[in-house]
Design an enzyme around this catalytic site. Structure first.
Site, PDB file in Angstrom:
ATOM      1  N   GLY A 199       0.775  -1.229   0.000  1.00  0.00           N
ATOM      2  CA  GLY A 199       0.000   0.000   0.000  1.00  0.00           C
ATOM      3  C   GLY A 199       0.802   1.271   0.000  1.00  0.00           C
ATOM      4  O   GLY A 199       0.245   2.353   0.219  1.00  0.00           O
ATOM      5  N   THR A 244       3.029   0.325  -7.320  1.00  0.00           N
ATOM      6  CA  THR A 244       2.380   0.235  -8.638  1.00  0.00           C
ATOM      7  C   THR A 244       2.060   1.620  -9.177  1.00  0.00           C
ATOM      8  O   THR A 244       2.198   1.877 -10.382  1.00  0.00           O
ATOM      9  CB  THR A 244       1.099  -0.607  -8.520  1.00  0.00           C
ATOM     10  N   GLU A 284     -10.072  -3.171  30.440  1.00  0.00           N
ATOM     11  CA  GLU A 284      -9.567  -2.051  29.639  1.00  0.00           C
ATOM     12  C   GLU A 284      -9.071  -0.916  30.530  1.00  0.00           C
ATOM     13  O   GLU A 284      -8.129  -0.195  30.164  1.00  0.00           O
ATOM     14  CB  GLU A 284     -10.664  -1.549  28.691  1.00  0.00           C
ATOM     15  N   HIS A 289      -5.463  -1.661  31.359  1.00  0.00           N
ATOM     16  CA  HIS A 289      -4.553  -1.267  30.278  1.00  0.00           C
ATOM     17  C   HIS A 289      -4.343   0.250  30.263  1.00  0.00           C
ATOM     18  O   HIS A 289      -3.208   0.743  30.104  1.00  0.00           O
ATOM     19  CB  HIS A 289      -5.132  -1.714  28.928  1.00  0.00           C
TER      20      HIS A 289
END
EC number: 3.4.24.-
Length: 747
Positions: A324, A328, A541, A544
């Site tokens: 990506g 090309t 969560e 975290h």
């Protein structure tokens, strides 16, 4: 003359047929007829002898119509009696009859000696009619192998009239009239046909004695010469060879032109440059790679410029980088800027199930490019055909790569043809392909930096209606690590979402929604959750988020949510403030601590026995980071500065055991650090978990407010359907006895 002398035995007939094979039909037919009439003559003379001696044969029986019955067989002729003479003088009659018998015998012998003479047969027929024996005329005339003529036919017709066969006589008369009319037009043709075919040619029911019939076939024994046998075998072998060659060539033509194998031919893969409007201005975020390819464009436009100074451009350019990034697009822009034909193929298009197809397609592709030079050949996913060769591989597996190497070596450096290859795995390519002289120029197209992302966003935002508050720079800073394709998708997703919301323009909220969807996954709003599972996800969560907020060296916090996205029930996402190209040991340890935060938070709230399987992905990520620290980054004191990741199996068991133990120690140390920090920040943990339960999604600023106990100017929300869990869920009542956080007020 003794009649028995003219009898022909079968042995004599067979020998004569073998000797006179060229005249087989005529001789064979004559001998057979002579044999038959010799038998008849013997009986005929016996009849005349009995008549002369005064013994009269029995009278013929007359049928009901009064006419004498006549049979064409020999037995009927022998038993028949000639009618009495019409003269009244018996002595004169006896004398005439005696004379007639002698003459009949003589003429019959003459006629039998020359069966092919119509005159001899006619003379004999006349004598038989004069002696009042018409039945013998009919029998002899109808016997195959005896010559005939119009005169014989007239005598035959007269004999038919005498014995009462008038209808057949009329048919003979009609044939004579037809033959005479044909003779008036062409006398030579009529006489020729009459002499050759005679009477029997005018009646289909009668056969030609010269060629035999189904009733009386001719038995022939042919002795072939050696030359005849050899020539016959040569003839059949020649025919068989021609048929075999024709069949093989036809099968080859059919297989090469049918749909099954027609795809083996390389179609015209050129792209009309007039329809390719991609230019270098459309390529953003990879300025260095674009500068490398500008040399190619200059060479294609003016090759004499380099030839005059002796310079040589590379024969092949290899574009590498993550997916990506625009490899090309760069190749298309190169062809568009140079204004030349652009040939493109994927690496997987060369090989098929048929052996040799890949090499043939390589040859055809380069032949097409040479015929339309100057041109560019672009092969995407080059690693599909250019992978490293293994000596154990079969020969046919390397034919495509070998042919590509030959074609690259066969290129003239000033032929005006450039080949560009693209791959995501340059390390997997064969060394012979990337050596100088083939793909000797490697251009790395890396992920765009913050400035490149801003340029890419600006380029794609030209096609949509933007609100005044949209700042591409802010979006670029919040999307580190995204490729050009992902940024284009982000802009498109934001525009689609704005259309769904019936907005007049695309604002920052739409871009934030699109960014969250790309980074964290799509929302699963229809999922049904239990209250206990939702609460456990909130504490997970929150653990975290607390670790990410208060751990030194951790990546800045972006968002935390308990709204199911993708395959996760919740997610805490971190985004770096700047693009990072390296990582320190402290940052690696911070990653481990953040990964352990969710599991430790569940243990602190629900106990070790009630931790969930949602920790699995966290432990997998933490293990990967710890293993990289030990085996790749040299961050282990016990293992030392050694790279063990490559050729792991070649290291001794002792070294590998030390490395494994070191990984486990790093994870355990991280677990202890997370437990200490979450125990210390227990209040913030409960506040953040309660905030996630009430608001579902919180960004970094909102997390800061909730941890401090501040009020949020935000509506409470619950997207998913929440139901009461089963009584067997031990987490159901845990935490309900604890007091609510007084600062969490309703908005």
């Amino acid at each position: 003359m003794n009649v028995s002398k003219i009898l022909v035995s079968p042995t004599v007939t067979t020998n004569v047929l073998r000797i006179f094979a060229p005249r087989l039909p005529q001789i064979g037919a004559s001998l057979l007829v002579q044999k038959k009439w010799a038998l008849r003559s013997k009986k005929f003379y016996r009849f005349y002898s009995e008549k002369n001696s005064g013994e009269m044969p029995p009278k013929k029986e007359a049928d009901s119509s009064g006419k004498a019955s006549n049979k064409s067989t020999i037995s009927s002729i022998d038993n028949s009696q000639p009618p009495p003479p019409s003269n009244t003088n018996d002595k004169t009659k006896q004398a005439n009859v005696a004379v007639s018998h002698a003459m009949l015998a003589t003429r019959e012998q003459e006629a039998n000696k020359d069966l092919t003479s119509p005159d001899a047969q006619a003379a004999f027929y006349k004598l038989l009619l004069q002696s009042n024996y018409p039945q013998y005329v009919v029998s002899r005339f109808e016997t195959p192998g005896i010559a005939s003529s119009p005169e014989c036919m007239e005598l035959y017709m007269e004999a038919l009239q005498r014995i009462g066969r008038h209808s057949e006589a009329d048919a003979v008369r009609q044939n004579l009239l037809t033959a005479s009319s044909a003779g008036a037009v062409n006398p030579s043709l009529a006489s020729s046909s009459s002499n050759q075919s005679g009477y029997h040619g005018n009646f289909p029911s009668m056969y030609s004695p010269l060629y035999g019939s189904r009733k009386e076939p001719l038995h022939v024994v042919v002795s072939e010469s050696t030359f005849t046998v050899v020539s016959r075998w040569v003839k059949w072998l020649l025919v068989f060879g021609i048929l075999t060659y024709s069949f093989s060539e036809g099968f080859k033509y059919i297989t090469e032109n049918t749909t099954l194998l027609k795809s083996s031919e390389v179609a015209d893969k050129s792209v009309d440059v007039a329809k390719t409007n991609v230019k270098f201005d459309d390529v953003c975020g990879c300025d260095e790679a674009r500068a490398e390819l500008e040399e190619i464009v200059d060479f294609l436009k003016d090759p004499t410029k380099y030839e005059s100074l002796g310079g040589k451009l590379p024969k092949g350019v290899l574009l590498t980088g993550p997916p990506g990034t625009g490899k090309t697009l760069l190749a298309r822009a190169t062809a568009g800027e140079a204004g030349v034909d652009f040939f493109f193929m994927s690496g997987s298009e060369f090989d098929e199930v048929y052996v040799g197809v890949g090499a043939k397609r390589i040859r055809d592709l380069f032949a097409q490019a040479r015929s339309r030079a100057p041109a560019i050949i672009f092969i995407d996913e080059l690693d599909a055909i250019g992978g490293k060769r293994n000596p154990k591989d079969q020969a046919y597996a390397k034919q495509t790569l070998n042919q590509l190497l030959v074609e690259l070596d066969g290129f003239s450096q000033t032929s005006g043809i450039i080949i560009i290859g693209a791959t995501n795995f340059p390390e997997a390519l064969d060394k012979a392909l990337t050596r100088p002289g083939r793909f000797d120029k490697v251009v790395n197209v890396d992920l765009p930096d913050v400035r490149g992302r801003a340029d890419i966003l600006k380029h794609h935002m030209k096609k949509i209606t933007l609100a005044d508050n949209v700042d591409p720079t802010i979006i670029a800073r919040g999307t580190p690590g995204l490729s050009g394709a992902e940024l284009a998708n982000l802009v498109n997703q934001a525009a689609v979402y704005a259309c769904q919301k019936n907005a007049v323009s695309v604002d920052m909220s739409h871009f934030e929604w699109a960014k969250d969807k790309i980074l964290m996954g799509a929302e699963r709003k229809t999922m049904v959750l239990t209250d206990a599972a939702r609460k456990a996800t909130a504490f997970h969560e929150a653990g975290h988020a607390i670790m990410a907020k208060y751990t030194n060296g951790a990546t800045p916090l972006y968002k935390a949510t308990i709204l199911p996205r993708g395959r996760a029930l919740g997610i805490t996402f971190q985004l770096p403030e700047m693009d990072k190209v390296d990582i320190t040991k402290r940052e690696c340890q911070a990653r481990l601590d953040v990964c352990m935060g969710g599991k430790i938070a569940e243990e602190l709230i629900y106990g070790k026995d009630n931790t969930t399987s949602g920790c699995g992905s966290d432990l997998q990520s933490a293990t990967g980071t710890a293993r990289a620290m030990v085996t790749q980054y040299g961050m282990s004191d016990d293992v030392g500065p050694v790279n063990l990741s490559e050729n792991w199996e070649s290291w001794s068991n002792k070294i590998r055991d030390i490395a494994d133990n070191e990984v486990i120690e790093l994870l355990k140390d991280s677990e202890e650090r997370a437990r200490r920090l979450l125990t210390k920040k227990n209040v913030e943990l409960h506040r953040l978990a309660q905030g996630l339960i009430e608001y579902e999604t919180l960004d970094a600023h909102e997390i800061e407010q909730v941890c401090k106990g501040e009020k949020l100017d935000k509506l409470k929300t619950s997207t998913n359907t929440v139901v009461e869990g089963p009584d067997s869920d031990e987490r159901k009542d845990i935490g309900d006895d604890k007091p609510k956080i007084p600062t969490m007020l309703n908005a």
